[in-house]
Design an enzyme around this catalytic site. Sequence first.
Site, PDB file in Angstrom:
ATOM      1  N   ASN A 200      -6.097  -2.723   1.887  1.00 19.26           N
ATOM      2  CA  ASN A 200      -6.093  -4.177   2.045  1.00 19.26           C
ATOM      3  C   ASN A 200      -7.530  -4.674   2.099  1.00 19.26           C
ATOM      4  O   ASN A 200      -8.407  -3.997   2.640  1.00 19.26           O
ATOM      5  CB  ASN A 200      -5.386  -4.586   3.336  1.00 19.26           C
ATOM      6  CG  ASN A 200      -3.883  -4.472   3.250  1.00 19.26           C
ATOM      7  OD1 ASN A 200      -3.309  -4.384   2.173  1.00 19.26           O
ATOM      8  ND2 ASN A 200      -3.233  -4.470   4.393  1.00 19.26           N
TER       9      ASN A 200
ATOM     10  N   ARG B 185       0.823  -1.218   0.000  1.00 21.37           N
ATOM     11  CA  ARG B 185       0.000   0.000   0.000  1.00 21.37           C
ATOM     12  C   ARG B 185       0.853   1.262   0.000  1.00 21.37           C
ATOM     13  O   ARG B 185       0.603   2.189  -0.772  1.00 21.37           O
ATOM     14  CB  ARG B 185      -0.951   0.011   1.198  1.00 21.37           C
ATOM     15  CG  ARG B 185      -2.063  -1.010   1.090  1.00 21.37           C
ATOM     16  CD  ARG B 185      -2.922  -1.027   2.320  1.00 21.37           C
ATOM     17  NE  ARG B 185      -2.098  -1.381   3.478  1.00 21.37           N
ATOM     18  CZ  ARG B 185      -2.440  -1.168   4.734  1.00 21.37           C
ATOM     19  NH1 ARG B 185      -3.592  -0.588   5.016  1.00 21.37           N
ATOM     20  NH2 ARG B 185      -1.656  -1.532   5.717  1.00 21.37           N
TER      21      ARG B 185
END
Length: 117
Positions: free
Chosen positions: A64, A46
């Site tokens: 996520n 990320r």
Amino acid sequence: MARRTRNRSEIIARRFVSRQQPTRTQPFVERWRWIIQGQVQGVGFRASCSRRALDMGLKGWVRNLQDGSVEVQAEGPPIALAELRAWCEKGPLGAQVKRVKPCQMPVRGDDWFEVRY
């Protein structure tokens, strides 16, 4: 009366199309959603994706998912989006990307790129 409605519909359609076409001051923008599957959580995916997207001037977010995959939604020029997708297919060091599922989305006009939790 039917003629007036048809002309009004044509005018509305032309306005819509003209808003969708790129101009010299506003580049053509698309929005894509990718689901990245594999070993992609716990490897800095990320944060790395967010840095890449910001460097390319893209807007959107990354997060996520509960199934262990990562979802990315990004909008911007098609060339930059293609570069981000190519990066997502490899991921950061330590990631093992097995599959990237693409889906084109309507443009939302996000103001920045962020990591969502």
